[in-house]
Design a protein around this motif. Structure first.
Motif, PDB file in Angstrom:
ATOM      1  N   THR A  82      62.545  40.630  38.665  1.00 56.99           N
ATOM      2  CA  THR A  82      61.333  40.998  39.382  1.00 56.99           C
ATOM      3  C   THR A  82      60.141  40.179  38.906  1.00 56.99           C
ATOM      4  O   THR A  82      60.095  39.713  37.760  1.00 56.99           O
ATOM      5  CB  THR A  82      61.001  42.489  39.201  1.00 56.99           C
ATOM      6  OG1 THR A  82      60.832  42.761  37.798  1.00 56.99           O
ATOM      7  CG2 THR A  82      62.097  43.382  39.750  1.00 56.99           C
ATOM      8  N   VAL A  83      59.191  40.013  39.793  1.00 58.14           N
ATOM      9  CA  VAL A  83      57.920  39.377  39.469  1.00 58.14           C
ATOM     10  C   VAL A  83      56.811  40.284  39.997  1.00 58.14           C
ATOM     11  O   VAL A  83      56.954  40.891  41.070  1.00 58.14           O
ATOM     12  CB  VAL A  83      57.825  37.954  40.047  1.00 58.14           C
ATOM     13  CG1 VAL A  83      57.935  37.961  41.567  1.00 58.14           C
ATOM     14  CG2 VAL A  83      56.549  37.268  39.604  1.00 58.14           C
ATOM     15  N   THR A  84      55.751  40.385  39.234  1.00 59.17           N
ATOM     16  CA  THR A  84      54.669  41.317  39.546  1.00 59.17           C
ATOM     17  C   THR A  84      53.328  40.591  39.552  1.00 59.17           C
ATOM     18  O   THR A  84      53.116  39.673  38.759  1.00 59.17           O
ATOM     19  CB  THR A  84      54.639  42.443  38.505  1.00 59.17           C
ATOM     20  OG1 THR A  84      55.886  43.152  38.557  1.00 59.17           O
ATOM     21  CG2 THR A  84      53.513  43.416  38.775  1.00 59.17           C
ATOM     22  N   LEU A  85      52.462  41.008  40.453  1.00 55.78           N
ATOM     23  CA  LEU A  85      51.089  40.504  40.466  1.00 55.78           C
ATOM     24  C   LEU A  85      50.155  41.700  40.312  1.00 55.78           C
ATOM     25  O   LEU A  85      50.071  42.547  41.209  1.00 55.78           O
ATOM     26  CB  LEU A  85      50.783  39.766  41.763  1.00 55.78           C
ATOM     27  CG  LEU A  85      49.391  39.118  41.825  1.00 55.78           C
ATOM     28  CD1 LEU A  85      49.298  37.956  40.830  1.00 55.78           C
ATOM     29  CD2 LEU A  85      49.067  38.629  43.236  1.00 55.78           C
ATOM     30  N   GLN A  86      49.506  41.776  39.166  1.00 54.72           N
ATOM     31  CA  GLN A  86      48.505  42.810  38.924  1.00 54.72           C
ATOM     32  C   GLN A  86      47.160  42.265  39.363  1.00 54.72           C
ATOM     33  O   GLN A  86      46.713  41.228  38.868  1.00 54.72           O
ATOM     34  CB  GLN A  86      48.482  43.184  37.446  1.00 54.72           C
ATOM     35  CG  GLN A  86      47.429  44.225  37.076  1.00 54.72           C
ATOM     36  CD  GLN A  86      47.675  45.571  37.711  1.00 54.72           C
ATOM     37  OE1 GLN A  86      48.817  46.032  37.773  1.00 54.72           O
ATOM     38  NE2 GLN A  86      46.619  46.202  38.211  1.00 54.72           N
ATOM     39  N   MET A  87      46.521  42.970  40.286  1.00 54.77           N
ATOM     40  CA  MET A  87      45.251  42.501  40.845  1.00 54.77           C
ATOM     41  C   MET A  87      44.150  43.472  40.457  1.00 54.77           C
ATOM     42  O   MET A  87      44.179  44.651  40.853  1.00 54.77           O
ATOM     43  CB  MET A  87      45.361  42.405  42.368  1.00 54.77           C
ATOM     44  CG  MET A  87      46.512  41.509  42.831  1.00 54.77           C
ATOM     45  SD  MET A  87      46.583  41.326  44.620  1.00 54.77           S
ATOM     46  CE  MET A  87      47.078  42.979  45.085  1.00 54.77           C
ATOM     47  N   ASN A  88      43.205  43.006  39.673  1.00 53.91           N
ATOM     48  CA  ASN A  88      42.090  43.816  39.204  1.00 53.91           C
ATOM     49  C   ASN A  88      40.782  43.307  39.787  1.00 53.91           C
ATOM     50  O   ASN A  88      40.698  42.166  40.253  1.00 53.91           O
ATOM     51  CB  ASN A  88      42.025  43.802  37.683  1.00 53.91           C
ATOM     52  CG  ASN A  88      43.291  44.324  37.042  1.00 53.91           C
ATOM     53  OD1 ASN A  88      43.891  45.290  37.509  1.00 53.91           O
ATOM     54  ND2 ASN A  88      43.705  43.695  35.950  1.00 53.91           N
ATOM     55  N   SER A  89      39.765  44.143  39.729  1.00 60.54           N
ATOM     56  CA  SER A  89      38.427  43.765  40.212  1.00 60.54           C
ATOM     57  C   SER A  89      38.510  43.133  41.602  1.00 60.54           C
ATOM     58  O   SER A  89      37.942  42.064  41.840  1.00 60.54           O
ATOM     59  CB  SER A  89      37.767  42.797  39.228  1.00 60.54           C
ATOM     60  OG  SER A  89      37.670  43.381  37.943  1.00 60.54           O
ATOM     61  N   LEU A  90      39.188  43.808  42.481  1.00 60.22           N
ATOM     62  CA  LEU A  90      39.421  43.262  43.815  1.00 60.22           C
ATOM     63  C   LEU A  90      38.119  43.070  44.577  1.00 60.22           C
ATOM     64  O   LEU A  90      37.149  43.828  44.410  1.00 60.22           O
ATOM     65  CB  LEU A  90      40.359  44.163  44.606  1.00 60.22           C
ATOM     66  CG  LEU A  90      41.840  44.053  44.224  1.00 60.22           C
ATOM     67  CD1 LEU A  90      42.620  45.252  44.724  1.00 60.22           C
ATOM     68  CD2 LEU A  90      42.435  42.758  44.742  1.00 60.22           C
ATOM     69  N   LYS A  91      38.103  42.038  45.404  1.00 60.48           N
ATOM     70  CA  LYS A  91      36.946  41.699  46.231  1.00 60.48           C
ATOM     71  C   LYS A  91      37.377  41.659  47.701  1.00 60.48           C
ATOM     72  O   LYS A  91      38.547  41.421  47.995  1.00 60.48           O
ATOM     73  CB  LYS A  91      36.409  40.332  45.834  1.00 60.48           C
ATOM     74  CG  LYS A  91      36.043  40.178  44.379  1.00 60.48           C
ATOM     75  CD  LYS A  91      35.625  38.739  44.078  1.00 60.48           C
ATOM     76  CE  LYS A  91      35.242  38.560  42.626  1.00 60.48           C
ATOM     77  NZ  LYS A  91      34.837  37.165  42.331  1.00 60.48           N
ATOM     78  N   PRO A  92      36.444  41.865  48.613  1.00 59.87           N
ATOM     79  CA  PRO A  92      36.809  41.757  50.038  1.00 59.87           C
ATOM     80  C   PRO A  92      37.453  40.416  50.377  1.00 59.87           C
ATOM     81  O   PRO A  92      38.321  40.353  51.259  1.00 59.87           O
ATOM     82  CB  PRO A  92      35.466  41.943  50.744  1.00 59.87           C
ATOM     83  CG  PRO A  92      34.689  42.835  49.824  1.00 59.87           C
ATOM     84  CD  PRO A  92      35.076  42.386  48.439  1.00 59.87           C
ATOM     85  N   GLY A  93      37.069  39.365  49.673  1.00 61.26           N
ATOM     86  CA  GLY A  93      37.650  38.050  49.899  1.00 61.26           C
ATOM     87  C   GLY A  93      39.113  37.942  49.505  1.00 61.26           C
ATOM     88  O   GLY A  93      39.769  36.954  49.845  1.00 61.26           O
ATOM     89  N   ASP A  94      39.631  38.950  48.811  1.00 62.74           N
ATOM     90  CA  ASP A  94      41.055  38.963  48.453  1.00 62.74           C
ATOM     91  C   ASP A  94      41.915  39.502  49.593  1.00 62.74           C
ATOM     92  O   ASP A  94      43.146  39.488  49.507  1.00 62.74           O
ATOM     93  CB  ASP A  94      41.273  39.823  47.213  1.00 62.74           C
ATOM     94  CG  ASP A  94      40.605  39.267  45.976  1.00 62.74           C
ATOM     95  OD1 ASP A  94      40.045  40.063  45.196  1.00 62.74           O
ATOM     96  OD2 ASP A  94      40.627  38.029  45.794  1.00 62.74           O
TER      97      ASP A  94
END
Length: 126
Positions: A78-90
């Protein structure tokens, strides 16, 4: 048959966190570097993050560096992407991808990835 099955994502507010996962089968996982790309409507698929086969080296686009973290579990494929401090541009559809290139310079182009997940929508509201 190679399969990359994604999970996670969804709706978030600016500043929130989300996690994407990608479960891989049908190939020898340790022989592949893994990456995440994203695509917004009308735009080309954009590099987000990559990780080498062993997990010892990671690479990020400038737009997500310091906010996102890619990791892999070679025991679980498995591979994981943890996304923090999300912005509308994401906001975009996010794709995991696998490549058997080992040179990191190859990781930033979607053309160098042979296997792709189904895509997962991430929507960030302000």
């Amino acid at each position: 048959q190679v399969q990359l099955v994604q999970s996670g994502g969804g709706l978030a507010h600016a500043g929130d966190s989300l996690e994407l996962s990608c479960s891989v089968s049908g190939l020898t996982f340790i022989n592949f570097a893994m990456a995440w790309f994203r695509q917004s409507p009308g735009a080309e698929r954009q590099f987000v993050a990559a990780i080498n086969w062993s997990g010892t080296s990671t690479y990020y686009s400038d737009s997500v560096k310091g906010r996102f973290a890619i990791s892999r579990d070679n025991a679980k494929n498995t591979v994981t992407l943890q996304m923090n401090s999300l912005k509308p541009g994401d906001t975009a559809i996010y794709y995991c991808a696998a490549t058997n290139y080992f040179e990191s310079r190859m990781f930033r182009s979607a053309d160098n990835f042979a296997h792709w997940g189904q895509g997962t929508q991430v929507t960030v509201s302000s």
